[in-house]
Design a protein around this motif. Structure first.
Motif: not given
Length: 450
Positions: A367-384
């Motif tokens: 999946y292309n075109g994900v904008d992380f901006g300037t924020k520092q993300y600490k986690h990822i969440k998946l619905k599975v």
């Protein structure tokens, strides 16, 4: 099955009206059926005026056929986040419209002299005054979202469907429409009356249905685009000229026939923030019934000689997706050649969308075109969901890109939201590649960063 479609159409439409928003990707309007998108740039936003498919029932339209009774308008500043501004015209509030027609087909809208002019075709109740078949009316507003006030009568001497309006650089306005042939004529300054003779644009293909004209200009070339049935279903074609009323030269194909057999297509073309886009439709939410369609958008480009490069329809569509939003990876940019499929989350509630099924180790989705901006993300969440459990790996940009997360999934029959820490992600825009490392039949709805 049709009663389920109608029930969930009503529920989905209610939810959309309550939230007022729809997300990007294709189709980019969720919660209701839409077709025949006429896209316009007004100010710093794109406004889309589609027709609104509903499912006919006994006494309400012709069962098994196209059925439309009103119009909505949608807008976006980024082609990702779309706002539904609600209904702008409905058949039973237009004085000249036959109230049981349910034939509010493909519309268009244009701005001139401080007013917005909305053009729409439908059946008139007074066939003596306006003739049999379709007439084309105008509704006028001070804002692109309305309120629109319909004129009391349709445009004189215009009989047909799919109105399109173009204003040339010299200020002359033109109206185009179709009814067997494609027609064009000048409009008066008031935008509600023809100014001269109606011209048949006869240089177009003589065989096969052609309809849905949409004209635009680029670098002195006038492009007349239209759906045409060359074989069994419509494909999008175009002809070019140095004059808004031709003569035109048939030049090429913009988009091939639907690979899944959707019989119609309908287009508009705009330039927005230095990029050209093709708006069109497909029957994504209704694969078994192609009279209930959904609108899409993909990028469009030109060759050096001005010819249009053929557009291949995508699920990813256009625009950036915020990393903190639910990233619908089923609207992918690319997938592995095998061991992956896409299916509805619920076959009775199709407006809920889709899921990706990773069926064996090695399967991946990008999946292309994900904008992380300037924020520092600490986690990822998946619905599975996975009855066997497994391990999913998330990489940045491409299949051999840096690993940002490895997610262990517990076995279970219910959907779960799994959260894990991520490695630091560089600022800016990236692609994501999600692959199955072990296990099988892992179903993935969305991912988001937190």
């Amino acid at each position: 099955m049709k009663k389920y479609y109608q029930f969930w159409l009503n529920i989905g439409a209610w939810l959309l009206l309550m939230t007022g928003t729809a997300q990007g990707q294709n189709p980019f309007i969720t919660g209701q059926f839409t077709a025949d998108p006429s896209a316009r740039v007004f100010g710093d936003r794109v406004y889309v005026y589609p027709s609104h498919d509903i499912l006919a029932t006994q006494g309400k339209g012709r069962v098994g056929w196209f059925c439309m009774e009103d119009y909505h308008v949608f807008s976006s500043a980024n082609l990702t986040d779309w706002t539904d501004h609600g209904m702008i015209v409905t058949q039973n509030k237009v004085p000249w419209v036959r109230p049981d027609s349910y034939s509010m087909w493909a519309p268009d809208c244009i701005y001139r002299n401080g007013k917005y002019y909305f053009y729409f075709p439908t059946a008139a109740k007074d066939t003596t005054a306006y003739g049999r078949g379709f007439a084309i009316g105008v509704a006028i507003a001070d804002k692109p979202t309305g309120p629109f006030v319909p004129e009391s009568t349709p445009i004189n001497k215009v009989h047909g469907i799919d109105p399109n309006v173009f204003i040339d650089k010299d200020g002359q306005a033109y109206l185009y429409w179709s009814q067997g042939n494609i027609y064009g004529a000048k409009l008066k300054e008031n935008m509600t009356e023809l100014d001269g003779e109606v011209k048949v644009l006869g240089e177009l293909p003589g065989k096969g249905l052609k309809e849905g004209p949409y004209l635009f200009e680029r670098k002195g070339i006038y492009y007349l685009t239209y759906p045409h049935v060359e074989n069994k279903t419509e494909r999008l074609e175009y002809a070019i000229s140095d004059n808004p009323l031709g003569p035109f030269k048939v030049t090429g194909v913009i988009m091939d026939e639907s690979a899944t057999g959707c019989w119609t297509n309908h287009q508009s073309v705009i330039e927005f923030k230095d990029q050209w886009y093709l708006f069109y439709h497909h029957n994504d939410y209704s694969p078994a019934f192609d009279k209930a369609r959904s609108i899409r958008v993909d990028s469009l480009s030109f060759n050096a000689d001005g010819t249009i490069r053929k557009v291949k329809p995508t699920l990813r569509g256009v625009g950036l997706t915020d990393a903190g939003a639910a990233i619908q990876v089923d609207r992918y940019s690319s997938i592995s050649d095998k061991d992956l499929s896409v299916a509805f989350l619920d076959t009775l509630q199709k407006f809920n969308g889709w899921k990706v099924i990773l069926e064996a180790p090695g399967a991946w989705v990008q999946y292309n075109g994900v904008d992380f901006g300037t924020k520092q993300y600490k986690h990822i969440k998946l619905k599975v969901r996975s009855s066997t459990g497994g391990t999913v790996q998330v990489r940045l940009d491409q299949a051999d890109g840096p690993v940002v997360a490895t997610v262990k999934l517990a076995a279970g029959n219910n959907w779960q939201e799994v959260k894990t820490r991520v490695s630091p992600v560089r600022q800016g825009v990236h692609g994501l590649v999600i692959s199955l490392q072990d296990g099988k039949a892992v179903e993935l709805d969305w991912v988001r960063f937190e």
